[in-house]
Design an enzyme around this catalytic site. Structure first.
Site, PDB file in Angstrom:
ATOM      1  CB  CYS A  70      -0.911   0.007   1.223  1.00  0.00           C
ATOM      2  SG  CYS A  70      -1.877   1.532   1.405  1.00  0.00           S
ATOM      3  CB  CYS A  73       1.238   1.671   4.741  1.00  0.00           C
ATOM      4  SG  CYS A  73      -0.326   0.769   4.867  1.00  0.00           S
ATOM      5  CG  HIS A 116      -3.773  -1.031   5.127  1.00  0.00           C
ATOM      6  ND1 HIS A 116      -3.520  -0.356   3.944  1.00  0.00           N
ATOM      7  CD2 HIS A 116      -4.509  -2.131   4.782  1.00  0.00           C
ATOM      8  CE1 HIS A 116      -4.067  -1.014   2.930  1.00  0.00           C
ATOM      9  NE2 HIS A 116      -4.672  -2.085   3.417  1.00  0.00           N
ATOM     10  CG  ASN A 156     -14.454   8.845  -3.569  1.00  0.00           C
ATOM     11  OD1 ASN A 156     -15.478   9.499  -3.431  1.00  0.00           O
ATOM     12  ND2 ASN A 156     -13.577   9.077  -4.529  1.00  0.00           N
ATOM     13  CG  HIS A 169      -7.180   7.538   0.712  1.00  0.00           C
ATOM     14  ND1 HIS A 169      -7.604   6.230   0.556  1.00  0.00           N
ATOM     15  CD2 HIS A 169      -7.260   8.096  -0.530  1.00  0.00           C
ATOM     16  CE1 HIS A 169      -7.914   6.009  -0.709  1.00  0.00           C
ATOM     17  NE2 HIS A 169      -7.720   7.125  -1.391  1.00  0.00           N
ATOM     18  CD  GLN A 171      -8.978  11.214  -4.447  1.00  0.00           C
ATOM     19  OE1 GLN A 171      -8.441  11.718  -5.419  1.00  0.00           O
ATOM     20  NE2 GLN A 171      -9.861  10.233  -4.560  1.00  0.00           N
TER      21      GLN A 171
END
Length: 353
Positions: A70, A73, A116, A156, A169, A171
């Site tokens: 990922c 991370c 995560h 999202n 996360h 944006q």
């Protein structure tokens, strides 16, 4: 909150937001990255009057990597990620595969936690407040870029929404224009102000909803309700009770109460469909007033706009999604399968003890 700005190996900006003032952030990005090259272009549709971002470079973006690869991370030994440090509280960085770049705006990634396997709803109130502070700071910073007219913070959540990275996360899109959805609100705002001799439409909507049956939860400084004409099966709008145009306008009392109210709202979303169901996919979207000129919306100023968050899911019932088909995608006329009153009732039923 402590803010530390640094640069990644390819020149992109990365900003740490830390809870402790004595945190030191001096890790260096050790990846052999070349400068990011983007092909982002904004084209205006002459018939609809809206804009489309064409960004062919995004075809090569990271797509559903395994958890041990990922990019959101923290870096760990020789496993290097977008975040050079071995741990973080909240971090924001320029997207490596932006939809908007340069004169066409800017795109950033906001990592809510280094865990995560967590979600926003798992954050403590202190952590959620730090995310709010990061959103506010980025809104301020991006609003000063010459190409930016509107700042949009959003999350999202879930593969059903189209999320390609499982790490918790969100944006931030900094647009070089006022978005079509915001323009529609501003036109309605102007028309209502003119028709009523100065009444604010946002104030009227909030007052009417708080007096009705679709309130989901209410605090001293925030109120959440399912709107009368909800587009989505489960859709909640969260407003500060004191109207402000953007995140920068929130006072300390509203900032302090926000984490408790918002975390409760997200946790209720995960209980809508009952025990044993997978996490509810959702989009959480902050609506802020544009920073550009508003001359085309006669009589309206930035202060007339009301900051609010719209939270909705595309899941309409257990195991079934709401797809945007002919009427929605072809004509932008939504058909909602769940009566807003029933949606509000369900969200009240699943209140935590």
């Amino acid at each position: 909150m402590k803010k530390t700005s640094t640069r990644l190996a390819d020149g992109r900006e990365l900003v740490y937001y830390d809870l402790r003032d004595d945190t030191v952030r001096d890790a260096v990005d050790r990846r052999p990255l070349e400068r990011t090259v983007t092909t982002s272009e904004v084209r205006r549709d002459p018939l609809l009057g809206d804009s489309v971002a064409v960004a062919s470079h995004r075809q090569g973006r990271t797509y559903h990597p395994p958890a041990d690869q990922c990019p959101l991370c923290p870096s760990d030994g020789e496993r290097l990620s977008e975040i050079p440090d071995s741990a973080y509280d909240v971090v924001v960085f320029e997207n490596r595969f932006p939809s908007l770049a340069g004169d066409s705006g800017r795109c950033e990634v906001v990592c809510f936690t280094s865990d995560h396997d967590a979600s926003f709803a798992d954050l403590s109130e202190e952590q959620a407040r730090l995310v709010l502070d990061a959103w506010t700071d980025r809104t301020s910073e991006l609003s000063h870029l010459p190409s930016v007219e509107q700042v949009f913070c959003f999350e999202n959540r879930g593969a059903e929404i189209g999320v390609t990275l499982g790490h918790p996360h969100g944006q931030i899109y900094a647009y070089p224009f006022t978005t079509p959805r915001t323009a529609l609100m501003l036109r309605s705002l102007a028309a209502h102000k003119d028709a009523t001799g100065g009444e604010n439409l946002f104030d009227a909507v909030l007052e009417e909803e708080l007096a009705g049956e679709r309130v989901v939860l209410e605090g001293e400084h925030w109120a959440a309700f399912v709107p009368y004409a909800a587009h989505w099966p489960y859709e909640v709008h969260l407003y500060p009770k004191r109207r402000v145009p953007d995140l920068l306008g929130l006072d300390e009392a509203a900032r302090t109460e926000f984490p408790k109210v918002y975390l409760e709202l997200l946790r209720r979303f995960d209980r809508i469909f009952g025990e044993g169901e997978p996490p509810t996919p959702y989009i959480a979207a902050w609506h802020q007033a544009p920073f550009g000129q508003l001359e085309e919306f006669e009589g309206v100023t930035r202060d007339d706009f009301a900051l609010h968050l719209e939270l909705f899911t595309i899941r309409r019932t257990s195991g079934k999604l709401k797809f945007l088909a002919g009427s929605e995608s072809g004509m932008n006329v939504f058909i909602n399968d769940v009566p807003p009153e029933r949606a509000a009732e369900r969200l009240r039923e699943v209140a935590s003890s």
